[in-house]
Design an enzyme around this catalytic site. Structure first.
Site, PDB file in Angstrom:
ATOM      1  N   ASN A   1       0.443  -0.977  -0.245  1.00  0.00           N
ATOM      2  CA  ASN A   1      -0.443   0.426   0.156  1.00  0.00           C
ATOM      3  C   ASN A   1       0.801   1.316   0.185  1.00  0.00           C
ATOM      4  O   ASN A   1       1.724   1.082   0.284  1.00  0.00           O
ATOM      5  CB  ASN A   1      -0.980  -0.226   1.249  1.00  0.00           C
ATOM      6  CG  ASN A   1      -1.763   1.129   0.850  1.00  0.00           C
ATOM      7  OD1 ASN A   1      -1.162   2.245   1.028  1.00  0.00           O
ATOM      8  ND2 ASN A   1      -3.141   1.165   1.612  1.00  0.00           N
TER       9      ASN A   1
ATOM     10  N   HIS B   1       1.293   5.557   1.839  1.00  0.00           N
ATOM     11  CA  HIS B   1       2.079   6.811   2.817  1.00  0.00           C
ATOM     12  C   HIS B   1       2.731   7.353   2.285  1.00  0.00           C
ATOM     13  O   HIS B   1       2.835   8.438   2.855  1.00  0.00           O
ATOM     14  CB  HIS B   1       2.446   5.693   4.414  1.00  0.00           C
ATOM     15  CG  HIS B   1       1.541   4.908   4.346  1.00  0.00           C
ATOM     16  ND1 HIS B   1       0.442   5.327   5.399  1.00  0.00           N
ATOM     17  CD2 HIS B   1       0.299   3.759   4.276  1.00  0.00           C
ATOM     18  CE1 HIS B   1       0.091   3.996   5.642  1.00  0.00           C
ATOM     19  NE2 HIS B   1      -0.086   3.136   5.256  1.00  0.00           N
TER      20      HIS B   1
ATOM     21  N   HIS C   1      -4.511   4.091  -2.202  1.00  0.00           N
ATOM     22  CA  HIS C   1      -6.472   4.081  -1.921  1.00  0.00           C
ATOM     23  C   HIS C   1      -7.145   5.877  -2.847  1.00  0.00           C
ATOM     24  O   HIS C   1      -6.431   6.155  -2.291  1.00  0.00           O
ATOM     25  CB  HIS C   1      -6.755   4.240  -0.181  1.00  0.00           C
ATOM     26  CG  HIS C   1      -8.300   4.474   0.674  1.00  0.00           C
ATOM     27  ND1 HIS C   1      -8.592   4.326   0.978  1.00  0.00           N
ATOM     28  CD2 HIS C   1      -9.360   4.870  -0.528  1.00  0.00           C
ATOM     29  CE1 HIS C   1      -9.620   4.833   1.545  1.00  0.00           C
ATOM     30  NE2 HIS C   1     -10.252   4.780   0.552  1.00  0.00           N
TER      31      HIS C   1
ATOM     32  N   ARG D   1      -9.082   8.112  -2.230  1.00  0.00           N
ATOM     33  CA  ARG D   1      -9.624   9.087  -1.602  1.00  0.00           C
ATOM     34  C   ARG D   1     -11.270   9.741  -1.963  1.00  0.00           C
ATOM     35  O   ARG D   1     -10.263  10.386  -3.068  1.00  0.00           O
ATOM     36  CB  ARG D   1      -9.856   9.423  -0.035  1.00  0.00           C
ATOM     37  CG  ARG D   1      -8.852   8.256   1.203  1.00  0.00           C
ATOM     38  CD  ARG D   1      -8.263   9.037   2.328  1.00  0.00           C
ATOM     39  NE  ARG D   1      -9.399  10.119   2.959  1.00  0.00           N
ATOM     40  CZ  ARG D   1      -9.658   8.838   3.372  1.00  0.00           C
ATOM     41  NH1 ARG D   1      -9.524   7.859   3.950  1.00  0.00           N
ATOM     42  NH2 ARG D   1     -11.257   9.854   4.254  1.00  0.00           N
TER      43      ARG D   1
ATOM     44  N   ARG E   1      -6.437  12.960  -0.094  1.00  0.00           N
ATOM     45  CA  ARG E   1      -6.275  13.955   1.076  1.00  0.00           C
ATOM     46  C   ARG E   1      -4.467  12.938   0.621  1.00  0.00           C
ATOM     47  O   ARG E   1      -3.487  13.655   1.271  1.00  0.00           O
ATOM     48  CB  ARG E   1      -6.437  12.434   2.370  1.00  0.00           C
ATOM     49  CG  ARG E   1      -5.699  12.557   3.590  1.00  0.00           C
ATOM     50  CD  ARG E   1      -6.394  11.677   4.636  1.00  0.00           C
ATOM     51  NE  ARG E   1      -7.628  12.357   4.899  1.00  0.00           N
ATOM     52  CZ  ARG E   1      -8.791  11.026   5.935  1.00  0.00           C
ATOM     53  NH1 ARG E   1      -7.976  10.049   6.809  1.00  0.00           N
ATOM     54  NH2 ARG E   1      -9.609  11.850   6.056  1.00  0.00           N
TER      55      ARG E   1
ATOM     56  N   GLU F   1      -8.051   0.305  -4.036  1.00  0.00           N
ATOM     57  CA  GLU F   1      -8.714   0.595  -2.694  1.00  0.00           C
ATOM     58  C   GLU F   1     -10.414   2.366  -2.771  1.00  0.00           C
ATOM     59  O   GLU F   1      -9.939   3.216  -3.526  1.00  0.00           O
ATOM     60  CB  GLU F   1      -8.451   1.245  -1.160  1.00  0.00           C
ATOM     61  CG  GLU F   1      -7.340  -0.404  -1.494  1.00  0.00           C
ATOM     62  CD  GLU F   1      -6.762   0.034  -0.220  1.00  0.00           C
ATOM     63  OE1 GLU F   1      -6.752   1.071   0.729  1.00  0.00           O
ATOM     64  OE2 GLU F   1      -6.124  -1.132   1.364  1.00  0.00           O
TER      65      GLU F   1
ATOM     66  N   THR G   1     -18.879  -1.715  13.668  1.00  0.00           N
ATOM     67  CA  THR G   1     -18.315  -1.076  14.773  1.00  0.00           C
ATOM     68  C   THR G   1     -16.943  -1.466  15.633  1.00  0.00           C
ATOM     69  O   THR G   1     -15.457  -0.590  15.643  1.00  0.00           O
ATOM     70  CB  THR G   1     -18.403  -2.174  16.389  1.00  0.00           C
ATOM     71  OG1 THR G   1     -18.689  -3.330  15.804  1.00  0.00           O
ATOM     72  CG2 THR G   1     -19.929  -1.222  16.423  1.00  0.00           C
TER      73      THR G   1
ATOM     74  N   GLU H   1     -11.401  -8.481   2.427  1.00  0.00           N
ATOM     75  CA  GLU H   1     -10.419  -8.502   2.770  1.00  0.00           C
ATOM     76  C   GLU H   1     -10.503  -7.810   4.011  1.00  0.00           C
ATOM     77  O   GLU H   1     -11.321  -7.580   5.004  1.00  0.00           O
ATOM     78  CB  GLU H   1      -9.599  -7.208   2.402  1.00  0.00           C
ATOM     79  CG  GLU H   1      -8.452  -7.103   3.028  1.00  0.00           C
ATOM     80  CD  GLU H   1      -8.039  -5.702   2.030  1.00  0.00           C
ATOM     81  OE1 GLU H   1      -7.570  -5.248   1.226  1.00  0.00           O
ATOM     82  OE2 GLU H   1      -6.660  -4.913   2.785  1.00  0.00           O
TER      83      GLU H   1
ATOM     84  N   HIS I   1      -4.356  -4.209   7.196  1.00  0.00           N
ATOM     85  CA  HIS I   1      -4.351  -2.801   8.111  1.00  0.00           C
ATOM     86  C   HIS I   1      -3.368  -2.975   9.783  1.00  0.00           C
ATOM     87  O   HIS I   1      -3.773  -4.319  10.487  1.00  0.00           O
ATOM     88  CB  HIS I   1      -5.719  -2.666   8.323  1.00  0.00           C
ATOM     89  CG  HIS I   1      -5.812  -1.310   9.138  1.00  0.00           C
ATOM     90  ND1 HIS I   1      -5.986  -0.176   8.317  1.00  0.00           N
ATOM     91  CD2 HIS I   1      -5.684  -1.182  10.280  1.00  0.00           C
ATOM     92  CE1 HIS I   1      -6.265   0.872   8.860  1.00  0.00           C
ATOM     93  NE2 HIS I   1      -5.548   0.434  10.234  1.00  0.00           N
TER      94      HIS I   1
HETATM   95  N1  PXP Z   1      -6.469  -2.600   3.655  1.00  0.00           N
HETATM   96  C1  PXP Z   1      -7.437  -1.474   3.837  1.00  0.00           C
HETATM   97  C2  PXP Z   1      -8.102  -2.206   3.250  1.00  0.00           C
HETATM   98  C3  PXP Z   1      -6.745  -0.607   4.170  1.00  0.00           C
HETATM   99  O1  PXP Z   1      -7.385   0.577   3.973  1.00  0.00           O
HETATM  100  C4  PXP Z   1      -5.129   0.120   4.345  1.00  0.00           C
HETATM  101  C5  PXP Z   1      -4.872   1.594   4.538  1.00  0.00           C
HETATM  102  O2  PXP Z   1      -5.934   1.811   5.589  1.00  0.00           O
HETATM  103  C6  PXP Z   1      -4.464  -1.242   4.115  1.00  0.00           C
HETATM  104  C7  PXP Z   1      -4.771  -2.201   4.473  1.00  0.00           C
HETATM  105  C8  PXP Z   1      -3.268  -1.284   4.638  1.00  0.00           C
HETATM  106  O3  PXP Z   1      -2.487  -0.903   5.974  1.00  0.00           O
HETATM  107  P1  PXP Z   1      -1.787  -0.184   6.292  1.00  0.00           P
HETATM  108  O4  PXP Z   1      -1.230   1.136   6.444  1.00  0.00           O
HETATM  109  O5  PXP Z   1      -2.206  -0.540   8.526  1.00  0.00           O
HETATM  110  O6  PXP Z   1      -0.369  -1.520   6.469  1.00  0.00           O
END
Ligand code: PXP
Length: 246
Positions: free
Chosen positions: A7, A10, A47, A49, A53, A74, A105, A155, A196
Site C-alpha cells: 500500500n 503513505h 486508496h 479517497r 487526502r 481501494e 463497530t 479483505e 491493516h
Molecule cells: N488494507 C486496507 C483496506 C486499507 O485501507 C489499508 C490502509 O489503511 C491497508 C490495508 C494497509 O494498512 P497499513 O497501512 O496499516 O498497513
C-alpha cells in the site's frame, strides 16, 4: 504462496504534507511502487479517497500505466469514484468505508446495512471485468453478507488484531476471530485477503490464519523503508510471508 500487496498511500501522504495542491513533488508513489515491484512485491495497492487526502488521480493513472504486477484500487462506494474505476480498469477493486455510517463497530465496511448498493456496484464492476473485494471485520454476519453481494474476495480487517497484539489473551481472541472468518469465507467460496496494521512483528502470528491469498501492507513497510530502504523492507516482508503454510 502468500502474496504481498504494498500500500503506497503513505508515500503520497508524505508528499502531500509539503506539496498539497501542487501538480508534482517528492516522494513519488509511482517510483516507490516500481521499486517495490522490482524487489518482488506481487501487487500495488492505492486508496483514491473522495477527499484526495493522499493519492491523487494522476498517481492512479500513472500506476495503471507503469506497474507490471497488479493494481488494487481501494475506494469508497461513491458514484464519482466508481465511474473513475470503470474507466481506469484496475486489476481489482477493494471497497472500503470512508464515512462514519458505512463503518461497522470494528472499522470494516458495514455490508449487512448496505447490501443493495454494494451488490449494484459489484455488478457494475463485474460487468466491466473487474473483480471486487470487500474490506470487512472478521464478523460472521459481515462475511455472510459479503457472499450475498457476490464479491470474489473479502479483505479481513486486521486492525483489532494489530491493536491488541501486545495483550496475549486479546491477541488470541482476535486471531481466533480471523481464523473463523477465513474458514467461513472459504466455505462460502470467497477468496480471502487481509490487511491493516500488519507489521514485521505480528505477521508470524497472523500466519495461523488459513486460506489467505494476499496481504496488503503499508505503514510498517514504508516506515521500515526510511531506515533500510524500500528494497530491503520488501525483501524482509516477503521472507516473513514465505513462512505461510495456508
Ligand atoms: N488494507 C486496507 C483496506 C486499507 O485501507 C489499508 C490502509 O489503511 C491497508 C490495508 C494497509 O494498512 P497499513 O497501512 O496499516 O498497513
Amino acid at each position: 504462496m502468500l502474496k504481498l500487496g504494498v500500500n503506497i498511500d503513505h508515500v503520497a501522504t508524505v508528499r502531500e504534507a509539503r506539496y498539497r495542491g501542487q501538480p508534482a513533488g517528492e516522494p513519488d508513489p509511482v517510483a516507490a511502487a516500481l521499486q517495490c515491484e522490482a524487489a518482488g512485491a506481487h501487487g500495488i495497492t492505492a486508496h483514491l479517497r473522495e477527499d484526495r487526502r493522499h493519492i491523487q488521480d494522476r498517481d492512479v493513472l500513472r500506476l495503471r500505466e507503469k506497474i507490471r504486477t497488479r493494481l488494487n484500487l481501494e475506494m469508497a462506494n461513491a458514484p464519482e469514484i466508481v465511474a473513475f474505476a470503470l474507466r481506469l480498469k484496475p486489476d481489482i477493486v477493494c471497497l472500503v468505508p470512508e464515512r462514519r455510517q458505512e463503518v461497522t463497530t470494528e472499522g470494516g465496511l458495514d455490508v449487512v446495512a448496505q447490501l443493495a448498493p454494494l451488490r449494484e456496484t459489484r455488478q457494475r464492476l463485474s460487468d466491466a471485468g473487474i473483480p471486487v473485494s470487500l474490506f470487512i471485520a472478521p464478523d460472521p454476519a459481515q462475511v455472510a453478507a459479503a457472499a450475498q453481494v457476490g464479491s470474489e474476495f473479502i479483505e479481513l480487517h486486521t486492525g483489532a488484531f494489530a491493536e491488541h497484539f501486545a495483550d496475549p489473551a486479546a491477541r488470541e481472541r482476535e486471531t481466533q476471530r480471523l481464523i473463523a472468518a477465513a474458514r467461513q469465507a472459504h466455505a462460502l467460496g470467497l477468496q480471502v485477503n487481509a490487511g491493516h496494521g500488519l507489521n514485521y512483528e505480528n505477521l508470524a502470528t497472523l500466519r495461523r490464519v488459513p486460506h489467505l491469498v494476499e496481504l496488503n501492507i503499508g505503514h510498517s513497510l514504508i516506515s521500515r523503508a526510511i531506515t533500510v530502504g524500500l528494497t530491503q523492507a520488501v525483501t524482509e516482508m516477503l521472507a516473513l510471508l514465505a513462512g505461510y503454510r495456508g
